[in-house]
Motif scaffolding. Structure first.
Motif, PDB file in Angstrom:
ATOM      1  N   GLU A   1       7.974   6.433 -31.698  1.00 36.82           N
ATOM      2  CA  GLU A   1       7.269   5.700 -32.741  1.00 36.82           C
ATOM      3  C   GLU A   1       6.258   4.762 -32.097  1.00 36.82           C
ATOM      4  N   ALA A   2       5.205   4.459 -32.835  1.00 36.26           N
ATOM      5  CA  ALA A   2       4.110   3.723 -32.201  1.00 36.26           C
ATOM      6  C   ALA A   2       3.326   2.902 -33.209  1.00 36.26           C
ATOM      7  N   LEU A   3       2.494   2.020 -32.644  1.00 35.07           N
ATOM      8  CA  LEU A   3       1.478   1.277 -33.401  1.00 35.07           C
ATOM      9  C   LEU A   3       0.111   1.659 -32.854  1.00 35.07           C
ATOM     10  N   THR A   4      -0.862   1.780 -33.751  1.00 36.91           N
ATOM     11  CA  THR A   4      -2.247   1.989 -33.328  1.00 36.91           C
ATOM     12  C   THR A   4      -3.099   0.842 -33.861  1.00 36.91           C
ATOM     13  N   VAL A   5      -3.741   0.129 -32.945  1.00 30.91           N
ATOM     14  CA  VAL A   5      -4.616  -0.988 -33.311  1.00 30.91           C
ATOM     15  C   VAL A   5      -6.062  -0.531 -33.145  1.00 30.91           C
ATOM     16  N   THR A   6      -6.865  -0.738 -34.171  1.00 23.06           N
ATOM     17  CA  THR A   6      -8.271  -0.343 -34.133  1.00 23.06           C
ATOM     18  C   THR A   6      -9.154  -1.580 -34.224  1.00 23.06           C
ATOM     19  N   LEU A   7     -10.021  -1.746 -33.233  1.00 24.18           N
ATOM     20  CA  LEU A   7     -10.990  -2.844 -33.208  1.00 24.18           C
ATOM     21  C   LEU A   7     -12.386  -2.267 -33.405  1.00 24.18           C
ATOM     22  N   ASN A   8     -13.211  -2.977 -34.162  1.00 23.71           N
ATOM     23  CA  ASN A   8     -14.559  -2.484 -34.404  1.00 23.71           C
ATOM     24  C   ASN A   8     -15.537  -3.644 -34.540  1.00 23.71           C
ATOM     25  N   ASP A   9     -16.813  -3.359 -34.248  1.00 20.61           N
ATOM     26  CA  ASP A   9     -17.865  -4.352 -34.436  1.00 20.61           C
ATOM     27  C   ASP A   9     -18.017  -4.684 -35.916  1.00 20.61           C
ATOM     28  N   ALA A  10     -18.607  -5.808 -36.186  1.00 21.53           N
ATOM     29  CA  ALA A  10     -18.886  -6.182 -37.572  1.00 21.53           C
ATOM     30  C   ALA A  10     -19.975  -5.261 -38.137  1.00 21.53           C
ATOM     31  N   PRO A  11     -20.066  -5.134 -39.454  1.00 15.47           N
ATOM     32  CA  PRO A  11     -21.119  -4.304 -40.057  1.00 15.47           C
ATOM     33  C   PRO A  11     -22.502  -4.818 -39.681  1.00 15.47           C
ATOM     34  N   PRO A  12     -23.517  -3.938 -39.681  1.00 20.68           N
ATOM     35  CA  PRO A  12     -24.872  -4.357 -39.303  1.00 20.68           C
ATOM     36  C   PRO A  12     -25.424  -5.494 -40.162  1.00 20.68           C
ATOM     37  N   ASN A  13     -25.030  -5.535 -41.420  1.00 23.53           N
ATOM     38  CA  ASN A  13     -25.536  -6.574 -42.334  1.00 23.53           C
ATOM     39  C   ASN A  13     -24.540  -7.712 -42.514  1.00 23.53           C
ATOM     40  N   ALA A  14     -23.692  -7.946 -41.500  1.00 21.11           N
ATOM     41  CA  ALA A  14     -22.640  -8.957 -41.623  1.00 21.11           C
ATOM     42  C   ALA A  14     -23.231 -10.350 -41.811  1.00 21.11           C
ATOM     43  N   GLN A  15     -22.611 -11.098 -42.700  1.00 22.80           N
ATOM     44  CA  GLN A  15     -22.978 -12.485 -42.932  1.00 22.80           C
ATOM     45  C   GLN A  15     -21.733 -13.363 -42.840  1.00 22.80           C
ATOM     46  N   ALA A  16     -21.943 -14.621 -42.611  1.00 19.62           N
ATOM     47  CA  ALA A  16     -20.815 -15.542 -42.467  1.00 19.62           C
ATOM     48  C   ALA A  16     -20.125 -15.745 -43.811  1.00 19.62           C
ATOM     49  N   ALA A  17     -18.804 -15.817 -43.740  1.00 22.99           N
ATOM     50  CA  ALA A  17     -18.036 -16.150 -44.941  1.00 22.99           C
ATOM     51  C   ALA A  17     -18.299 -17.610 -45.300  1.00 22.99           C
ATOM     52  N   PRO A  18     -18.100 -17.984 -46.544  1.00 19.47           N
ATOM     53  CA  PRO A  18     -18.337 -19.380 -46.958  1.00 19.47           C
ATOM     54  C   PRO A  18     -17.567 -20.364 -46.091  1.00 19.47           C
ATOM     55  N   GLY A  19     -18.274 -21.403 -45.650  1.00 21.71           N
ATOM     56  CA  GLY A  19     -17.644 -22.429 -44.827  1.00 21.71           C
ATOM     57  C   GLY A  19     -17.763 -22.198 -43.337  1.00 21.71           C
ATOM     58  N   TYR A  20     -18.347 -21.051 -42.913  1.00 19.37           N
ATOM     59  CA  TYR A  20     -18.500 -20.749 -41.492  1.00 19.37           C
ATOM     60  C   TYR A  20     -19.985 -20.747 -41.117  1.00 19.37           C
TER      61      TYR A  20
ATOM     62  N   ASP B   1     -20.981 -12.930 -31.745  1.00 20.91           N
ATOM     63  CA  ASP B   1     -19.897 -13.085 -32.715  1.00 20.91           C
ATOM     64  C   ASP B   1     -19.598 -11.792 -33.457  1.00 20.91           C
ATOM     65  N   LEU B   2     -20.484 -10.816 -33.339  1.00 20.92           N
ATOM     66  CA  LEU B   2     -20.398  -9.623 -34.186  1.00 20.92           C
ATOM     67  C   LEU B   2     -19.953  -8.374 -33.436  1.00 20.92           C
ATOM     68  N   VAL B   3     -19.624  -8.499 -32.158  1.00 23.42           N
ATOM     69  CA  VAL B   3     -19.241  -7.318 -31.377  1.00 23.42           C
ATOM     70  C   VAL B   3     -17.905  -7.550 -30.685  1.00 23.42           C
ATOM     71  N   ILE B   4     -17.249  -6.449 -30.341  1.00 24.02           N
ATOM     72  CA  ILE B   4     -15.982  -6.507 -29.622  1.00 24.02           C
ATOM     73  C   ILE B   4     -16.269  -6.803 -28.153  1.00 24.02           C
ATOM     74  N   HIS B   5     -15.493  -7.715 -27.591  1.00 21.92           N
ATOM     75  CA  HIS B   5     -15.658  -8.083 -26.187  1.00 21.92           C
ATOM     76  C   HIS B   5     -14.446  -7.644 -25.374  1.00 21.92           C
ATOM     77  N   GLN B   6     -14.630  -7.691 -24.064  1.00 21.54           N
ATOM     78  CA  GLN B   6     -13.566  -7.280 -23.153  1.00 21.54           C
ATOM     79  C   GLN B   6     -12.282  -8.062 -23.393  1.00 21.54           C
ATOM     80  N   GLN B   7     -12.409  -9.353 -23.627  1.00 18.99           N
ATOM     81  CA  GLN B   7     -11.207 -10.163 -23.816  1.00 18.99           C
ATOM     82  C   GLN B   7     -10.454  -9.792 -25.082  1.00 18.99           C
ATOM     83  N   ASP B   8     -11.154  -9.234 -26.075  1.00 21.23           N
ATOM     84  CA  ASP B   8     -10.471  -8.805 -27.296  1.00 21.23           C
ATOM     85  C   ASP B   8      -9.579  -7.599 -27.012  1.00 21.23           C
TER      86      ASP B   8
END
Length: 255
Positions: free
Chosen positions: A114-133, A140-147
């Motif tokens: 049995e296993a877990l699969t974790v999927t990481l992905n970049d933010a959408p091209p038209n990504a905008q900040a959520a309210p309050g950010y 801020d919009l791409v996956i980095h090595q440390q992630d």
């Protein structure tokens, strides 16, 4: 005997270059060197185009595919060698069992469970900040090595028996490295989305992911800017055995 007219002129001194003339000559020489270098670099092409970058990208892709083919060829040869060695290696059953356990721990054998699969992905091209950010920066919009490293480390911490990143099995010498937003793993190049699959107790793996401070920080960016995060539970998964080279380049085993 010398001529009286000549002797009246005194000795003839060689002419000297004035500093301004020396500087002018140096500038022309440097300009010529630049023109020659530019010509040899361009080879008749336009240096202001992206053609060279495209060629480099194509070369990286070709080398990555070639490395993948070599990995498959190496795996097939290694399997043939192992089969021949098992026919008559002169070892006892106890020695064979010990060797099998070491190969399993080293990650060179297939692993199912049995296993877990974790999927990481970049933010959408038209990504905008959520309210309050604040408005996002490019990083801020791409996956980095440390992630990626945070997920892998958390899964090991959660007791994973084996981990596969994309289509490759990790071993003790595997290094998860990123250049820009591309992953370089054991000589091959990958682009997002990145999939990390771990075989082990799913509850323990899930808990380890939730308790990781690095992943908790990543979740803030998921909420703020829409970075991709998905965890899938899987009942039956078979991870491939590592098929690449096991030679150490920067370390030596303890004798």
């Amino acid at each position: 005997m010398s001529n009286s007219a000549d002797s009246s002129q005194g000795p003839v001194r060689p002419s000297r270059w004035r500093p301004v003339r020396l500087l002018t000559a140096a500038v022309f020489a440097l300009a010529g060197l630049i023109f020659v270098t530019s010509f040899n670099t361009a080879k008749g092409t336009n240096l202001r185009t992206d053609d060279s970058l495209l060629k480099l990208s194509d070369l990286i892709k070709q080398r990555s595919e070639k490395n993948g083919d070599l990995d498959e060829s190496t795996a097939a040869v290694r399997e043939d060698v192992d089969t021949l060695a098992q026919r008559d290696d002169g070892s006892t059953k106890a020695e064979d069992a010990k060797l099998g356990a070491l190969e399993k721990a080293a990650g060179t054998q297939k692993l199912s469970g049995e296993a877990l699969t974790v999927t990481l992905n970049d933010a959408p091209p038209n990504a905008q900040a959520a309210p309050g950010y604040p408005e996002p920066q490019a990083n801020d919009l791409v996956i980095h090595q440390q992630d990626l490293q945070a997920v892998v480390n958390a899964l090991w911490q959660g007791g994973a028996k084996g981990i596969q990143v994309m289509d490759q099995r990790l071993i003790s010498t595997s290094a998860v490295r990123c250049v820009g937003n591309t992953l370089i793993l054991q000589g091959r190049v990958y682009s997002p989305p990145y999939k990390i699959t771990a075989v082990g107790d799913r509850d323990a793996l899930t808990k380890a992911l939730a308790e990781s401070p690095a992943i908790q920080n990543y979740q803030l960016y998921v909420k703020a800017y829409g970075l991709g995060w998905k965890v899938d539970e899987r009942d039956a998964v078979t991870l491939p055995g590592y098929s690449g080279t096991v030679d150490l380049h920067y370390a030596k085993p303890v004798q």
